[in-house]
Write a protein that holds these residues in place. Structure first.
Motif, mmCIF file in Angstrom:
data_model
loop_
_atom_site.group_PDB
_atom_site.id
_atom_site.type_symbol
_atom_site.label_atom_id
_atom_site.label_comp_id
_atom_site.label_asym_id
_atom_site.label_seq_id
_atom_site.Cartn_x
_atom_site.Cartn_y
_atom_site.Cartn_z
ATOM 1 N N MET A 1 5.511 -25.248 -3.931
ATOM 2 C CA MET A 1 4.461 -26.210 -4.254
ATOM 3 C C MET A 1 5.035 -27.262 -5.195
ATOM 4 S SD MET A 1 0.990 -25.402 -6.385
ATOM 5 C CE MET A 1 1.358 -25.724 -8.094
ATOM 6 N N SER A 2 5.107 -28.473 -4.726
ATOM 7 C CA SER A 2 5.614 -29.572 -5.539
ATOM 8 C C SER A 2 4.442 -30.304 -6.190
ATOM 9 C CB SER A 2 6.389 -30.548 -4.657
ATOM 10 O OG SER A 2 7.698 -30.659 -5.108
ATOM 11 N N LEU A 3 4.583 -30.589 -7.461
ATOM 12 C CA LEU A 3 3.537 -31.309 -8.182
ATOM 13 C C LEU A 3 3.654 -32.809 -7.943
ATOM 14 C CD1 LEU A 3 3.714 -29.461 -11.614
ATOM 15 C CD2 LEU A 3 2.046 -29.097 -9.800
ATOM 16 N N THR A 4 2.536 -33.516 -8.025
ATOM 17 C CA THR A 4 2.560 -34.969 -7.922
ATOM 18 C C THR A 4 3.297 -35.541 -9.132
ATOM 19 O OG1 THR A 4 0.511 -35.285 -9.139
ATOM 20 C CG2 THR A 4 0.304 -34.957 -6.744
ATOM 21 N N LYS A 5 3.812 -36.754 -8.989
ATOM 22 C CA LYS A 5 4.511 -37.418 -10.108
ATOM 23 C C LYS A 5 3.571 -37.556 -11.315
ATOM 24 C CE LYS A 5 8.604 -38.358 -8.420
ATOM 25 N NZ LYS A 5 9.601 -37.366 -8.799
ATOM 26 N N VAL A 6 2.303 -37.853 -11.049
ATOM 27 C CA VAL A 6 1.324 -38.004 -12.132
ATOM 28 C C VAL A 6 1.182 -36.683 -12.898
ATOM 29 C CG1 VAL A 6 -1.129 -38.372 -12.623
ATOM 30 C CG2 VAL A 6 0.070 -39.891 -11.048
ATOM 31 N N ASN A 7 1.071 -35.573 -12.167
ATOM 32 C CA ASN A 7 0.911 -34.281 -12.832
ATOM 33 C C ASN A 7 2.203 -33.807 -13.490
ATOM 34 O OD1 ASN A 7 -1.824 -34.020 -12.451
ATOM 35 N ND2 ASN A 7 -1.613 -32.935 -10.509
ATOM 36 N N GLN A 8 3.344 -34.175 -12.921
ATOM 37 C CA GLN A 8 4.615 -33.875 -13.598
ATOM 38 C C GLN A 8 4.654 -34.571 -14.954
ATOM 39 O OE1 GLN A 8 8.024 -34.790 -11.136
ATOM 40 N NE2 GLN A 8 7.389 -33.399 -9.516
ATOM 41 N N GLU A 94 14.335 -34.745 -35.320
ATOM 42 C CA GLU A 94 15.022 -34.433 -34.066
ATOM 43 C C GLU A 94 14.208 -34.840 -32.838
ATOM 44 O OE1 GLU A 94 17.523 -30.525 -34.171
ATOM 45 O OE2 GLU A 94 15.670 -30.153 -35.283
ATOM 46 N N LEU A 95 12.928 -35.088 -33.019
ATOM 47 C CA LEU A 95 12.009 -35.295 -31.897
ATOM 48 C C LEU A 95 12.439 -36.440 -30.973
ATOM 49 C CD1 LEU A 95 9.500 -33.996 -30.760
ATOM 50 C CD2 LEU A 95 8.129 -35.586 -32.089
ATOM 51 N N ASP A 96 12.868 -37.565 -31.531
ATOM 52 C CA ASP A 96 13.231 -38.716 -30.711
ATOM 53 C C ASP A 96 14.486 -38.478 -29.878
ATOM 54 O OD1 ASP A 96 11.030 -40.138 -31.552
ATOM 55 O OD2 ASP A 96 12.118 -41.198 -33.138
ATOM 56 N N ASP A 97 15.349 -37.556 -30.306
ATOM 57 C CA ASP A 97 16.592 -37.268 -29.586
ATOM 58 C C ASP A 97 16.449 -36.130 -28.585
ATOM 59 O OD1 ASP A 97 17.939 -39.196 -31.120
ATOM 60 O OD2 ASP A 97 18.341 -37.735 -32.705
ATOM 61 N N LEU A 98 15.232 -35.648 -28.410
ATOM 62 C CA LEU A 98 14.990 -34.462 -27.596
ATOM 63 C C LEU A 98 14.756 -34.818 -26.135
ATOM 64 C CD1 LEU A 98 14.912 -31.624 -28.774
ATOM 65 C CD2 LEU A 98 12.420 -31.757 -28.748
ATOM 66 N N ASP A 99 15.442 -34.103 -25.232
ATOM 67 C CA ASP A 99 15.138 -34.164 -23.801
ATOM 68 C C ASP A 99 14.406 -32.883 -23.454
ATOM 69 O OD1 ASP A 99 16.320 -36.643 -23.057
ATOM 70 O OD2 ASP A 99 18.300 -35.696 -23.166
ATOM 71 N N ILE A 100 13.273 -33.026 -22.771
ATOM 72 C CA ILE A 100 12.450 -31.875 -22.407
ATOM 73 C C ILE A 100 12.553 -31.671 -20.900
ATOM 74 C CG2 ILE A 100 10.105 -30.938 -22.361
ATOM 75 C CD1 ILE A 100 9.488 -32.748 -24.802
ATOM 76 N N HIS A 101 12.886 -30.455 -20.506
ATOM 77 C CA HIS A 101 12.970 -30.089 -19.092
ATOM 78 C C HIS A 101 12.030 -28.912 -18.845
ATOM 79 C CE1 HIS A 101 16.539 -32.614 -18.609
ATOM 80 N NE2 HIS A 101 16.904 -32.152 -19.796
ATOM 81 N N LEU A 102 11.223 -29.028 -17.819
ATOM 82 C CA LEU A 102 10.282 -27.975 -17.452
ATOM 83 C C LEU A 102 10.749 -27.332 -16.151
ATOM 84 C CD1 LEU A 102 6.985 -30.028 -17.960
ATOM 85 C CD2 LEU A 102 8.330 -28.796 -19.682
ATOM 86 N N SER A 103 10.697 -26.021 -16.099
ATOM 87 C CA SER A 103 11.015 -25.283 -14.871
ATOM 88 C C SER A 103 9.774 -24.496 -14.488
ATOM 89 C CB SER A 103 12.178 -24.314 -15.096
ATOM 90 O OG SER A 103 13.338 -25.012 -15.480
ATOM 91 N N ILE A 104 9.253 -24.783 -13.301
ATOM 92 C CA ILE A 104 8.087 -24.054 -12.798
ATOM 93 C C ILE A 104 8.599 -23.106 -11.725
ATOM 94 C CG2 ILE A 104 5.817 -24.258 -11.740
ATOM 95 C CD1 ILE A 104 5.739 -27.121 -12.938
ATOM 96 N N ARG A 180 13.021 -19.485 -7.272
ATOM 97 C CA ARG A 180 13.411 -20.890 -7.307
ATOM 98 C C ARG A 180 12.595 -21.566 -8.414
ATOM 99 N NH1 ARG A 180 12.181 -19.564 -2.571
ATOM 100 N NH2 ARG A 180 10.397 -20.960 -2.326
ATOM 101 N N ALA A 181 12.984 -22.772 -8.755
ATOM 102 C CA ALA A 181 12.255 -23.490 -9.805
ATOM 103 C C ALA A 181 12.136 -24.962 -9.435
ATOM 104 C CB ALA A 181 12.970 -23.342 -11.148
ATOM 105 N N GLU A 182 10.951 -25.491 -9.674
ATOM 106 C CA GLU A 182 10.757 -26.929 -9.604
ATOM 107 C C GLU A 182 11.083 -27.458 -10.994
ATOM 108 O OE1 GLU A 182 7.281 -30.292 -8.848
ATOM 109 O OE2 GLU A 182 6.813 -28.186 -8.485
ATOM 110 N N ILE A 183 12.053 -28.365 -11.073
ATOM 111 C CA ILE A 183 12.513 -28.887 -12.364
ATOM 112 C C ILE A 183 11.871 -30.252 -12.597
ATOM 113 C CG2 ILE A 183 14.514 -29.481 -13.789
ATOM 114 C CD1 ILE A 183 14.514 -26.552 -12.827
ATOM 115 N N ILE A 184 11.300 -30.405 -13.780
ATOM 116 C CA ILE A 184 10.662 -31.664 -14.168
ATOM 117 C C ILE A 184 11.312 -32.136 -15.466
ATOM 118 C CG2 ILE A 184 8.479 -32.758 -14.828
ATOM 119 C CD1 ILE A 184 7.076 -30.410 -13.330
ATOM 120 N N GLY A 185 11.709 -33.412 -15.485
ATOM 121 C CA GLY A 185 12.279 -33.953 -16.715
ATOM 122 C C GLY A 185 13.751 -34.260 -16.576
#
Length: 185
Positions: A1-8, A94-104, A180-185
């Protein structure tokens, strides 16, 4: 199940907001599930990975779907920022230098194999996340770990070590599950 770009994007914003809320209050953000579309309220297992300057800065998640997706992202983002025992709690600068990646994650499925060689032949680099279980020991690698451990032998050796076993350990009692994982970010 792939999420829409808006929901990502909603989930990425939610993760960042939960971390910002954590910096201010010491707690993850509380969300109202009524504010989210159905696909973000279904139970899903997720991991939130934080990177700073392309280096791991925190990674926390769940292998089983026990909470609604949006809630799981909010909780895991907070935990990755402040409760990953490998790192000190995140600081505001550190917040501004942070990259956030989500794995569903998809639900984990058992892998049948007759030997370590048979298992290695079945692994799909870049696709499979693995859970290794042996007695009370357990470890997992997300599919993204293939980027740094591209060879199946290497991947499995490091996963054994993560589970607290020697890299050359083998037993007929080892259980392997793949997802498997859907990766966002």
């Amino acid at each position: 199940m792939s999420l829409t770009k808006v929901n990502q994007q909603r989930l990425l914003d939610l993760a960042k907001n939960s971390i910002q809320h954590g910096l201010q209050t010491g707690r993850p953000i509380k969300i109202n599930l009524d504010d989210y579309p159905a696909e973000l309220t279904e139970p899903r297992a997720t991991f939130v990975t934080l990177q700073k300057n392309h280096q791991l800065r925190g990674c926390i998640g769940m292998l089983e779907a026990v909470r609604p997706l949006a809630e799981d992202i909010a909780e895991n983002a907070f935990s990755a920022a402040f409760k990953d025992s490998r790192f000190p709690p995140l600081t505001a600068d550190e917040l501004d230098d942070l990259d956030i990646h989500l794995s569903i994650l998809t639900p984990a499925e058992p892998v049948s194999f007759s030997s370590e060689q048979d298992l290695l032949a079945q692994l799909r680099p870049g696709i499979d996340g693995l859970i290794l279980e042996e007695g009370h020991r357990r470890g997992t690698f997300l599919p993204s770990v293939w980027e740094s451990l591209p060879e199946p032998e290497q991947f499995l050796q490091h996963l054994k070590q993560k589970a607290g076993l020697p890299s050359d350990y083998w037993s007929q009692n080892i259980r392997i599950y793949r997802y498997r994982a859907e990766i966002i970010g």
